[in-house]
Design an enzyme around this catalytic site. Structure first.
Site, short mmCIF file in Angstrom:
data_model
loop_
_atom_site.label_atom_id
_atom_site.label_comp_id
_atom_site.label_asym_id
_atom_site.label_seq_id
_atom_site.Cartn_x
_atom_site.Cartn_y
_atom_site.Cartn_z
CD GLU A 18 65.62 70.52 63.66
OE1 GLU A 18 65.15 70.31 62.52
OE2 GLU A 18 66.53 69.81 64.13
CG PHE A 78 80.07 67.27 62.79
CD1 PHE A 78 79.67 66.91 61.50
CD2 PHE A 78 79.29 66.85 63.85
CE1 PHE A 78 78.52 66.16 61.29
CE2 PHE A 78 78.14 66.10 63.65
CZ PHE A 78 77.76 65.75 62.36
CD GLN A 79 75.33 68.17 63.53
OE1 GLN A 79 75.22 68.24 64.75
NE2 GLN A 79 74.50 67.45 62.79
CE LYS A 119 78.18 68.36 73.82
NZ LYS A 119 78.30 67.15 73.00
CG MET A 134 47.88 83.45 46.06
SD MET A 134 46.35 84.33 45.76
CE MET A 134 45.78 84.60 47.43
C1 TPP Z 1 57.30 78.38 51.60
C2 TPP Z 1 56.59 79.06 50.51
N1 TPP Z 1 56.89 78.75 49.21
C3 TPP Z 1 56.22 79.36 48.21
C4 TPP Z 1 55.25 80.28 48.45
C5 TPP Z 1 54.50 80.97 47.31
N2 TPP Z 1 53.06 80.62 47.36
C6 TPP Z 1 52.14 81.43 47.91
S1 TPP Z 1 50.60 80.77 47.89
C7 TPP Z 1 51.15 79.38 47.09
C8 TPP Z 1 50.20 78.28 46.76
C9 TPP Z 1 49.61 77.62 47.93
O1 TPP Z 1 48.92 76.47 47.52
P1 TPP Z 1 47.91 75.75 48.47
O2 TPP Z 1 48.50 75.51 49.79
O3 TPP Z 1 47.35 74.54 47.77
O4 TPP Z 1 46.77 76.84 48.69
P2 TPP Z 1 45.67 77.42 47.67
O5 TPP Z 1 46.20 78.71 47.16
O6 TPP Z 1 45.47 76.43 46.58
O7 TPP Z 1 44.47 77.62 48.51
C10 TPP Z 1 52.52 79.47 46.85
C11 TPP Z 1 53.30 78.44 46.16
C12 TPP Z 1 55.01 80.59 49.82
N3 TPP Z 1 54.11 81.52 50.17
N4 TPP Z 1 55.66 79.94 50.81
#
Ligand code: TPP
Ligand code: MG
Lengths: 163, 589
Positions: free
Chosen positions: B68, B130-131, B180, B497
C-alpha cells in the site's frame, strides 16, 4: 505571557481532538480549556488559556486557523475583556473552623452550596487569579477536593466572536 | 442498480429521475464524476464492496500495487506531475497503516491526495474488531484533514469535500475513512455529486493584499543585492512562467529550493543553483549577502537556513505564501504577502510594468560581478579524471541524454542530492522527490505513477541500493502495467548519506551503514521480467544509457557501480550561516 484564546469551532466529532492534538504535536501549552455548544448547535465555543512569547502565540493562532473546522479565532486578552472561571471546593470544616471558612467565602463572594457536619462545599466565580487567591486565603483549612472549569472569556463592548 | 445511466451529464440533473446507488457504487461514481482516471490501491475485507463496484464499471481504472505504501507514492507523484489530487484506496487495519508513510510524505511536501481507507462496520468501531485501527487518530497529525462516513447518502458530498480541501489553499492529503456498512450493495440512496462546495470554516485566500504588494515592489526596486528564492509553492501553484518573467524583467539572480527545482530553468544564466544544506556555493553566498530576498512559495526550512540566528543578516525579506502559518515561522518576514503565488506574482508584474522602474543598474552590475566571481571559486565540483565512476558524472550524462526533459523521481540519500545538483531541470513538475519527509522507497513507486499517466515521457528513477530495496516488490507492478521506467541505481554499496555523516562526525565508524549481501540487481530485474544492465566503468556508461533509453517500453534497471567514497558537497557547516560550507573533504569556506 498568559493569553486567552477564543475559538469558534464546527460542532463535529473529531474537531476537538484535532485541536487538542495540534497543541500536543507542536509543543504548545494548554493551561486550561473549556468547550461547549453555543446557541447555534452547529457551533462550539472554546476558550483556551495558554502562555508563550509573541511569536509562539502568533503561531498558535495561525495554526488554529488552519484547522478546517475552525471558523474563527481571537486572542481576547489582546483587548478589554471579561474572564470568568467557576470553582467548586470541598473543605474540612468543623468546630471554629466553620466560621472561619464561611467568612473567607463571604469575602470572596463565594457561596456555600453543600453542607455536612464536617464539610463545606463552596462555589466561587471569578478570574483565575481570584480563584487562586481564595485557595491561598483558605490557609490551613484542609482542602479535600478542587474542581475548576478553566477560564471562559468574552470581549467587552460591542465586539463579538460570532458568525 | 441504475449505474448504466449517463454518468457525465450534471446539468440534466433536475429533469432526470434521481439515480439510486449503493454506497460502494457512489464512491466509484463520485470519483468518475471528479474526473479521476486511476485509483491506486490494494483490496481487503473492509473495501470489498467498493472493489466490486469498481469491477462493474470502466471509467475509473484500478492499479494494483504490491504494498500500500507504493499506492500512496504513485498517487502522490501523479499529483506532483499534474497538479491534480491522486487517489488511493486501501483496506482497514494493516492496509491503512501501510499507507501512513505515504500520507506523511505527501503532507510534508503539501501534495494534494485523497486517501480512501476502509473501516470495520460502524457498530464494531471501538471494540478492537478484526483489522480495526483508529485511522482517524493515526492520520490526524499527518494529513490536511480527515473525515469519516456516518451515513451512506453523504458519500458524494464527503468525496467532493475531500477533493476541495486537498486541492485548494495549501494543498495536502485528505483521508476519508469508510466503514464497511456504509457501502452495502443492497442498500441504495439518491446520488447527486455537487459541482462545487463552500465551507464556512475554510475560505483560503486567493489574491494578495494590494497594499502589501505595493510595499514589496517598492522594497524590491530599492534593492542593490537582490535574490529571488523560489520553492515548491511555485511548482504546485503553477507560477513558473510568472516567476521567470519577473526575474527576467528585473535581472534578478534566482535560486530554487530542493522542492522548487524546475520552477526557474536551470540552463538560464540567472540561475545560481539550489540553495541550502547541499546547495551551490554561489546560491548560498548570494543568499547570505543579499539585501532583499524575495521568497516565493518557500518556507525557510531548516535544511535551507542553517542556523536561523546567522541567517542572511542584511536582508529585507519579502515572503509570498498561501499559508499564513509559514510566514515568520522560523525567520522573521518584513513584508508578508498571503495569497496564491500565481495571482500575487501577476499583480507584482503589472505594478512593475506600470511603474516602468528598474533596479539601480550600477549596483546590480556590481552584484552580478560578485556572483560571477563566486561562480568561478567553486567551479569544478568533482574529480572528472578519476578511474572510478562518479555519481555526479552519471547524472550529468542522464541529463544530457534526456535533454533535461525527463521526469526524474528520486529516492533519498546521496544520489538524491547528486540528482538535484547535476540534473538540469528546465521545466517545472519534472523533479519529483520526498523533500520534507525524506522517505526512502519513494522513488520507484513515484516513477511508476508518473509513467502510467505520461506514457510517452522519459521517466527516470534515481535511486541507491539501499532505497530501491524499500519498495523493490513494485517491479512486479511495473511488469503488470508495462511501466517502462528507467532505474538509475547509483550503487555505492553503502547507505551513503549515513556513511557521509559518519565520516564527518563519527570518525568513520560505519555503524550499520554498509550493505552486506546485496542481491544481483541485474538478475533480480530479469526475474521480474525486465531488462537489467550492470555498469562498472566510465566507458560502459554511455552505451548502457543509450540502450536503456532506446528500449522505450521496457523497464530497464541500470545497476551502476560508483565510487563508494564520494561525498556530497558543498555541505553547510552545522550551526553556521548560509555561506559556511565544506567544499570538499579538505576545504571549507
Ligand atoms: C525510510 C527511511 N529510513 C531511513 C532513512 C535515513 N536515511 C537517509 S539517507 C539513507 C541512506 C540511503 O542509502 P542509499 O539508498 O543506498 O543511497 P545513497 O546515500 O547511498 O546514495 C538513510 C538510511 C530515511 N531517509 N528513510
Ligand atoms: Mg547507497
Amino acid at each position: 505571557m498568559r493569553h486567552i484564546i477564543s475559538v469558534l469551532l464546527e460542532n463535529e466529532s473529531g474537531a476537538l481532538a484535532r485541536l487538542v492534538g495540534l497543541f500536543a504535536q507542536r509543543g504548545y501549552n494548554i493551561d486550561s480549556l473549556n468547550v461547549a455548544a453555543t446557541e447555534d448547535p452547529t457551533l462550539s465555543r472554546l476558550t483556551l488559556v495558554t502562555h508563550g512569547n509573541d511569536q509562539v502565540i502568533e503561531q498558535i493562532s495561525k495554526q488554529l486557523h488552519k484547522l478546517i473546522e475552525v471558523v474563527k479565532v481571537s486572542d481576547i486578552s489582546e483587548a478589554a475583556h471579561i474572564e470568568r472561571e467557576l470553582m467548586l471546593v470541598k473543605v474540612k470544616a468543623s468546630g471554629n473552623q466553620r466560621e472561619e471558612v464561611k467568612r473567607c467565602a463571604d469575602i470572596f463572594r463565594g457561596q456555600i452550596i453543600d453542607v455536612t457536619p464536617a464539610t463545606y462545599t463552596i462555589q466561587l466565580v471569578g478570574t483565575s487569579d481570584k480563584l487562586d487567591a481564595f485557595i491561598q486565603a483558605l490557609g490551613t483549612t484542609p482542602i479535600m477536593e478542587v474542581v475548576r472549569s478553566g477560564a471562559s472569556g468574552i470581549a467587552r463592548g460591542e465586539k463579538t466572536l460570532a458568525l | 442498480m441504475t449505474s448504466q445511466t449517463q454518468p457525465d451529464d450534471k446539468s440534466a440533473d433536475s429533469t432526470r429521475a434521481t439515480e439510486m446507488l449503493s454506497g460502494a457504487a457512489m464512491v466509484i461514481r463520485a470519483l468518475a464524476d471528479e474526473g479521476v482516471e486511476y485509483l491506486y490501491g490494494y483490496p481487503g475485507g473492509a473495501v470489498l464492496h467498493i472493489y466490486d463496484a469498481l469491477f462493474q464499471q470502466n471509467k475509473v481504472k484500478h492499479v494494483l500495487v504490491r504494498h500500500e505504501q507504493a499506492a500512496t507514492h504513485m498517487a502522490d507523484a501523479y499529483a506532483r506531475a499534474s497538479g491534480k489530487a491522486g487517489v488511493v484506496l486501501v483496506t482497514s487495519g494493516p492496509g491503512a497503516t501501510n499507507a501512513v508513510t505515504g500520507i506523511a510524505t505527501a503532507y510534508m511536501d503539501s501534495i494534494p491526495m485523497v486517501v480512501l481507507t476502509g473501516q470495520v462496520m460502524s457498530h464494531l468501531i471501538g471494540g478492537d474488531a478484526f483489522q480495526e485501527t483508529d485511522m482517524l487518530g493515526i492520520s490526524r497529525p499527518i494529513c490536511k484533514h480527515n473525515m469519516s462516513v456516518r451515513r451512506p447518502e453523504d458519500i458524494p458530498y464527503l468525496i467532493k469535500k475531500a477533493f476541495h480541501i486537498a486541492q485548494t489553499g495549501r494543498p495536502g492529503p485528505v483521508v476519508l475513512d469508510i466503514p464497511k456498512d456504509m457501502t452495502m450493495p443492497n442498500q441504495t440512496f439518491a446520488y447527486h455529486y455537487p459541482a462545487e462546495i463552500s465551507l464556512r470554516s475554510y475560505q483560503p485566500k486567493q489574491q494578495g493584499h494590494s497594499g502589501q504588494i505595493k510595499k514589496a515592489v517598492t522594497a524590491l526596486l530599492a534593492a542593490k543585492k537582490p535574490i529571488l528564492y523560489a520553492g515548491g509553492g511555485v511548482i504546485m501553484g503553477g507560477a513558473s512562467n510568472e516567476l521567470t518573467e519577473l526575474a527576467k524583467l528585473l535581472n534578478l539572480p534566482v535560486t530554487n529550493t530542493l522542492m522548487g527545482l524546475g520552477a526557474y530553468p536551470a540552463d538560464d544564466k540567472q540561475f545560481v543553483g539550489m540553495l541550502g544544506m547541499h546547495g551551490s556555493y554561489e546560491a548560498n553566498q548570494t543568499m547570505h549577502h543579499a539585501d532583499v530576498i524575495l521568497a516565493v512559495g518557500a518556507r525557510f526550512d531548516d535544511r535551507v537556513t542553517n542556523n536561523t540566528k546567522k541567517f542572511c543578516p542584511d536582508a529585507t525579506i519579502i515572503h509570498i505564501d498561501i499559508d499564513p502559518a509559514s510566514i515568520s515561522k522560523t525567520i522573521n518576514t518584513h513584508i508578508p504577502i498571503v495569497g496564491l503565488v500565481q495571482p500575487v506574482l501577476t499583480d507584482m508584474l503589472a505594478l512593475l510594468k506600470q511603474k516602468k522602474k528598474k533596479l539601480d543598474s550600477a549596483a546590480l552590475e556590481l552584484w552580478w560581478q560578485q556572483i560571477e566571481q563566486w561562480r568561478t571559486v567553486h567551479g569544478g565540483r568533482y574529480d572528472t579524471t578519476a578511474a572510478l565512476l562518479k555519481p555526479q558524472y552519471v547524472i550529468e550524462q542522464v541529463s544530457k541524454i534526456t535533454k533535461g526533459e525527463a521526469y526524474v523521481c528520486s529516492d533519498v540519500g546521496q544520489h538524491q542530492m547528486f540528482a538535484a545538483q547535476y540534473y538540469k531541470f528546465n521545466k517545472p513538475n519534472r523533479w519529483i522527490n520526498s523533500g520534507g519527509l525524506g522517505t526512502m522507497g519513494f522513488g520507484l513507486p513515484a516513477a511508476m505513477g508518473v509513467k502510467l499517466n505520461y506514457p510517452d515521457a522519459d521517466v527516470v528513477c534515481v535511486t541507491g541500493e539501499g532505497s530501491i530495496q524499500m519498495n523493490i516488490q513494485e517491479l512486479s507492478t511495473c511488469k503488470q502495467y508495462g511501466l517502462g521506467v528507467k532505474i538509475i541505481n547509483l550503487n555505492n554499496g553503502y547507505l551513503g548519506m549515513v556513511k557521509q555523516w559518519q565520516d564527518m562526525n563519527y570518525e568513520s565508524r560505519y555503524a550499520s551503514s554498509y550493505m552486506d549481501s546485496l542481491p544481483d540487481f541485474v538478475k533480480l530485474a530479469e526475474a521480474y521480467g525486465h531488462v537489467g544492465i550492470r555498469v562498472t566503468t566510465p566507458e560502459e556508461l554511455q552505451p548502457a544509457l543509450e540502450r536503456a533509453f532506446a528500449l522505450k517500453d521496457r523497464l530497464v534497471f541500470l545497476d551502476i557501480h560508483i565510487d563508494p567514497k564520494e561525498h556530497v558537497y558543498p555541505m553547510q557547516v552545522p550551526g553556521g550561516a548560509m555561506n559556511d560550507m565544506f567544499l570538499s573533504k579538505t576545504e571549507r569556506t
